[in-house]
Design a protein around this motif. Structure first.
Motif, PDB file in Angstrom:
ATOM      1  N   GLY A  87       0.829  -1.191   0.000  1.00  0.00           N
ATOM      2  CA  GLY A  87       0.000   0.000   0.000  1.00  0.00           C
ATOM      3  C   GLY A  87       0.864   1.242   0.000  1.00  0.00           C
ATOM      4  O   GLY A  87       2.089   1.165  -0.105  1.00  0.00           O
ATOM      5  N   THR A  88       0.206   2.371   0.141  1.00  0.00           N
ATOM      6  CA  THR A  88       0.910   3.647   0.128  1.00  0.00           C
ATOM      7  C   THR A  88       0.737   4.362   1.459  1.00  0.00           C
ATOM      8  O   THR A  88      -0.231   4.115   2.192  1.00  0.00           O
ATOM      9  CB  THR A  88       0.381   4.542  -1.007  1.00  0.00           C
ATOM     10  N   MET A  91      -2.487   5.853   2.978  1.00  0.00           N
ATOM     11  CA  MET A  91      -3.539   4.968   3.476  1.00  0.00           C
ATOM     12  C   MET A  91      -3.479   4.811   5.002  1.00  0.00           C
ATOM     13  O   MET A  91      -4.427   4.303   5.603  1.00  0.00           O
ATOM     14  CB  MET A  91      -3.431   3.592   2.803  1.00  0.00           C
ATOM     15  N   VAL A  96      -9.451   0.286   5.537  1.00  0.00           N
ATOM     16  CA  VAL A  96      -9.298  -0.352   4.230  1.00  0.00           C
ATOM     17  C   VAL A  96      -9.726  -1.811   4.300  1.00  0.00           C
ATOM     18  O   VAL A  96      -9.721  -2.420   5.365  1.00  0.00           O
ATOM     19  CB  VAL A  96      -7.835  -0.261   3.708  1.00  0.00           C
ATOM     20  N   VAL A  98      -8.864  -5.605   3.184  1.00  0.00           N
ATOM     21  CA  VAL A  98      -7.685  -6.398   2.830  1.00  0.00           C
ATOM     22  C   VAL A  98      -8.078  -7.871   2.844  1.00  0.00           C
ATOM     23  O   VAL A  98      -8.729  -8.342   3.773  1.00  0.00           O
ATOM     24  CB  VAL A  98      -6.533  -6.151   3.829  1.00  0.00           C
ATOM     25  N   PHE A 112      -4.342  -5.772  -0.612  1.00  0.00           N
ATOM     26  CA  PHE A 112      -5.220  -4.610  -0.551  1.00  0.00           C
ATOM     27  C   PHE A 112      -6.382  -4.779  -1.524  1.00  0.00           C
ATOM     28  O   PHE A 112      -6.191  -5.193  -2.662  1.00  0.00           O
ATOM     29  CB  PHE A 112      -4.427  -3.340  -0.886  1.00  0.00           C
TER      30      PHE A 112
END
Length: 131
Positions: A87-88, A91, A96, A98, A112
């Motif tokens: 991820g980045t 985030m 989120v 997953v 993700f």
């Protein structure tokens, strides 16, 4: 019921407490350390068994940090599974989805799926977000 993880630590008496005065009940250090190591090994086994129940499931995770020097996020599910997934940094702190691809301990590997907050924001009108 099954625990996701055990917290194991050896007893150590605190000066001035009733337990500190019960020296006749103290366990030998070698025995204490052996028991702690056995419980830690049991924890690892039980944690993997617990996590394996969630393999291939899509769970909500809140990423807390990037793994040092890698493009991986680390976060927790609501049932206390620690999950690592690509991820980045933007985030971090967002909810989120997953997919758990590999159960393990201390980390579970995931893939993700999507950011939940963006999904909610897109389905909510401007008027609803203002109120």
């Amino acid at each position: 019921h099954q625990f996701s993880e055990l917290h194991v630590f050896p007893f150590s008496p605190r000066t001035g407490t009733p337990a500190a005065r019960m020296e006749d009940m103290f366990v030998d250090e070698e025995v204490k350390n052996e028991r702690v190591h056995r419980l830690i090994a049991l924890n690892d086994q039980l944690a993997k068994e617990y996590a394996s129940r969630f393999e291939e499931q899509v769970l909500e995770v809140i990423p807390e940090e990037m793994k040092e020097g890698e493009n991986l996020l680390v976060g927790y599910t609501s049932n206390y599974l620690k999950v690592v997934f690509e991820g980045t940094e933007d985030m971090i702190g967002k909810l989120v989805k997953v997919k758990i691809t590999k159960a393990g301990y201390p980390y579970n590997e995931g893939q993700f799926v999507r950011v939940v907050e963006e999904e909610v924001a897109a389905s909510t009108s401007v008027e609803e977000r203002i109120v």
